[in-house]
Write a protein that holds these residues in place. Structure first.
Motif, PDB file in Angstrom:
ATOM      1  N   ARG A  25       0.832  -1.211   0.000  1.00  0.00           N
ATOM      2  CA  ARG A  25       0.000   0.000   0.000  1.00  0.00           C
ATOM      3  C   ARG A  25       0.860   1.252   0.000  1.00  0.00           C
ATOM      4  N   LEU A  26       1.916   1.238   0.810  1.00  0.00           N
ATOM      5  CA  LEU A  26       2.813   2.385   0.864  1.00  0.00           C
ATOM      6  C   LEU A  26       3.541   2.572  -0.470  1.00  0.00           C
ATOM      7  N   ALA A  27       3.967   1.476  -1.071  1.00  0.00           N
ATOM      8  CA  ALA A  27       4.648   1.553  -2.363  1.00  0.00           C
ATOM      9  C   ALA A  27       3.707   2.116  -3.428  1.00  0.00           C
ATOM     10  N   PHE A  28       2.448   1.681  -3.402  1.00  0.00           N
ATOM     11  CA  PHE A  28       1.462   2.191  -4.354  1.00  0.00           C
ATOM     12  C   PHE A  28       1.254   3.691  -4.156  1.00  0.00           C
ATOM     13  N   ALA A  29       1.092   4.110  -2.909  1.00  0.00           N
ATOM     14  CA  ALA A  29       0.879   5.535  -2.621  1.00  0.00           C
ATOM     15  C   ALA A  29       2.098   6.358  -3.036  1.00  0.00           C
ATOM     16  N   ASP A  30       3.295   5.855  -2.731  1.00  0.00           N
ATOM     17  CA  ASP A  30       4.512   6.566  -3.115  1.00  0.00           C
ATOM     18  C   ASP A  30       4.628   6.687  -4.635  1.00  0.00           C
ATOM     19  N   ALA A  31       4.290   5.606  -5.351  1.00  0.00           N
ATOM     20  CA  ALA A  31       4.359   5.629  -6.812  1.00  0.00           C
ATOM     21  C   ALA A  31       3.340   6.609  -7.393  1.00  0.00           C
ATOM     22  N   ALA A  32       2.132   6.611  -6.837  1.00  0.00           N
ATOM     23  CA  ALA A  32       1.101   7.535  -7.326  1.00  0.00           C
ATOM     24  C   ALA A  32       1.522   8.984  -7.097  1.00  0.00           C
ATOM     25  N   LEU A  33       2.066   9.262  -5.935  1.00  0.00           N
ATOM     26  CA  LEU A  33       2.537  10.619  -5.658  1.00  0.00           C
ATOM     27  C   LEU A  33       3.696  10.997  -6.572  1.00  0.00           C
ATOM     28  N   ALA A  34       4.603  10.057  -6.812  1.00  0.00           N
ATOM     29  CA  ALA A  34       5.753  10.325  -7.677  1.00  0.00           C
ATOM     30  C   ALA A  34       5.310  10.636  -9.106  1.00  0.00           C
ATOM     31  N   LEU A  35       4.292   9.919  -9.581  1.00  0.00           N
ATOM     32  CA  LEU A  35       3.769  10.203 -10.923  1.00  0.00           C
ATOM     33  C   LEU A  35       3.217  11.615 -11.029  1.00  0.00           C
ATOM     34  N   ALA A  36       2.710  12.113  -9.923  1.00  0.00           N
ATOM     35  CA  ALA A  36       2.162  13.466  -9.902  1.00  0.00           C
ATOM     36  C   ALA A  36       3.234  14.503  -9.546  1.00  0.00           C
ATOM     37  N   GLY A  37       4.474  14.028  -9.355  1.00  0.00           N
ATOM     38  CA  GLY A  37       5.562  14.950  -9.047  1.00  0.00           C
ATOM     39  C   GLY A  37       5.673  15.317  -7.583  1.00  0.00           C
ATOM     40  N   HIS A  38       5.157  14.466  -6.709  1.00  0.00           N
ATOM     41  CA  HIS A  38       5.179  14.743  -5.271  1.00  0.00           C
ATOM     42  C   HIS A  38       5.915  13.650  -4.518  1.00  0.00           C
ATOM     43  N   GLU A  39       6.306  13.979  -3.293  1.00  0.00           N
ATOM     44  CA  GLU A  39       6.959  13.016  -2.411  1.00  0.00           C
ATOM     45  C   GLU A  39       6.656  13.405  -0.965  1.00  0.00           C
TER      46      GLU A  39
END
Length: 54
Positions: free
Chosen positions: A18-32
């Motif tokens: 779940r954390l990896a998915f959330a991190d990947a989704a944020l990264a795609l949007a340019g966030h961290e």
């Protein structure tokens, strides 16, 4: 009055996924997530442990 939770606690692997998915989704949007408190809240949410943050 205590309430029993009908939701099973996720395994550590599920939490990490779940954390990896959330991190990947944020990264795609340019966030961290860099704030330690927000990261703690994100981890608690992924593990269904929000009550422990009080």
């Amino acid at each position: 009055m205590a309430h029993a939770s009908a939701i099973a606690q996720p395994t550590q692997v599920e939490v990490e996924d779940r954390l990896a998915f959330a991190d990947a989704a944020l990264a795609l949007a340019g966030h961290e997530v860099t704030d330690p408190m927000l990261r703690t809240m994100e981890e608690a949410t992924a593990a269904f442990r929000l009550v422990e943050l009080r």
